[in-house]
Design an enzyme around this catalytic site. Sequence first.
Site, PDB file in Angstrom:
ATOM      1  N   MET A 257       0.823  -1.190   0.000  1.00  0.00           N
ATOM      2  CA  MET A 257       0.000   0.000   0.000  1.00  0.00           C
ATOM      3  C   MET A 257       0.867   1.253   0.000  1.00  0.00           C
ATOM      4  O   MET A 257       1.965   1.266   0.549  1.00  0.00           O
ATOM      5  CB  MET A 257      -0.914   0.023   1.231  1.00  0.00           C
ATOM      6  CG  MET A 257      -1.966  -1.082   1.241  1.00  0.00           C
ATOM      7  SD  MET A 257      -3.171  -0.861  -0.072  1.00  0.00           S
ATOM      8  CE  MET A 257      -4.266  -2.232   0.301  1.00  0.00           C
ATOM      9  N   CYS A 258       0.378   2.309  -0.588  1.00  0.00           N
ATOM     10  CA  CYS A 258       1.120   3.551  -0.743  1.00  0.00           C
ATOM     11  C   CYS A 258       1.033   4.406   0.522  1.00  0.00           C
ATOM     12  O   CYS A 258       0.271   4.126   1.443  1.00  0.00           O
ATOM     13  CB  CYS A 258       0.574   4.330  -1.924  1.00  0.00           C
ATOM     14  SG  CYS A 258       0.476   3.369  -3.459  1.00  0.00           S
ATOM     15  N   ARG A 259       1.812   5.460   0.543  1.00  0.00           N
ATOM     16  CA  ARG A 259       1.745   6.485   1.579  1.00  0.00           C
ATOM     17  C   ARG A 259       1.604   7.835   0.897  1.00  0.00           C
ATOM     18  O   ARG A 259       2.173   8.067  -0.169  1.00  0.00           O
ATOM     19  CB  ARG A 259       2.996   6.502   2.444  1.00  0.00           C
ATOM     20  CG  ARG A 259       3.315   5.214   3.185  1.00  0.00           C
ATOM     21  CD  ARG A 259       2.417   4.962   4.394  1.00  0.00           C
ATOM     22  NE  ARG A 259       1.152   4.367   4.017  1.00  0.00           N
ATOM     23  CZ  ARG A 259       0.173   4.101   4.868  1.00  0.00           C
ATOM     24  NH1 ARG A 259       0.301   4.423   6.148  1.00  0.00           N
ATOM     25  NH2 ARG A 259      -0.949   3.531   4.460  1.00  0.00           N
TER      26      ARG A 259
ATOM     27  N   ASN B 296      -4.527   5.535  -1.921  1.00  0.00           N
ATOM     28  CA  ASN B 296      -3.906   4.383  -1.271  1.00  0.00           C
ATOM     29  C   ASN B 296      -4.976   3.313  -1.149  1.00  0.00           C
ATOM     30  O   ASN B 296      -6.008   3.528  -0.510  1.00  0.00           O
ATOM     31  CB  ASN B 296      -3.366   4.756   0.115  1.00  0.00           C
ATOM     32  CG  ASN B 296      -2.861   3.550   0.875  1.00  0.00           C
ATOM     33  OD1 ASN B 296      -2.313   2.622   0.287  1.00  0.00           O
ATOM     34  ND2 ASN B 296      -3.050   3.551   2.190  1.00  0.00           N
TER      35      ASN B 296
END
Length: 266
Positions: free
Chosen positions: A1-3, A112
């Site tokens: 998952m992104c930030r 996200n």
Amino acid sequence: MCRWAAYLGQDVFLEDIVTAPCHSLIAQSHHALEAKSPTNGDGFGVAWYGERPEPGLYRDILPAWSDPNLKSLCRQIRSGLFLAHVRASTGGATSRANCHPFVSGRWAFMHNGQIGGFEKIRRGLENAVGDALYDERQGSTDSELFFLLMLEEGLANDPYGATLRATQRVIAASQRAGIDPALRLTAAFTDGGTLYGVRYATDAFAPTLYTAEFCGSAGRCLVSEPLDREGASWQAVPPGSFVAMTRDGVTIRSFAPEAGKLALAG
């Protein structure tokens, strides 16, 4: 998952969010604390607003921690509204076109999460986007397509309703394909005036979202995880929430899509 991290308020240097804090976005790119993966090295991007209505955009496929150009730009650019994102791919090639934020006109969007079973429902979702908007598509991610769905659903005039309807489209497409809806959606987007955010999932695992006053109360942040563990008073945004942030304050309302109550074609 992104930030990711977004800021709205008085003009500050981008480095105040992206590089300077002890748990800055660059720090999170190689050691996130609240993500499924601690490393977010599949590219980065920033979108910022200045003298023109449309945002400036800088994206690249390098890990954020290894790009000296990003650090230099963040040290020099001041803005009262910007979005910054570090990517951990859950689908789609590592390419500049697949890096967030995505922009269309005055709008900028970053995400996200993911659309589960995307390849099985992708074609139907793409068919829901008109030719003019579809021609803007540059990459192959579910995130960019979701942004285009929001625009198609009337984002310019109804941000909450457009986000709700786009979410319902994804859920309905999954149901038509005979798969359990598996959407995780924590996103930030803006038209250059108001900063919006949403935290939602079809299961019990909506990606995290926080808000706080920042930079000596000069403005407010909306982030996927806190930029420090001291100082700012970070408040978790509950799952199933839609955030609208202006320079005067923040409103949070319930966000509860129900695909069964909306008749969607195709």
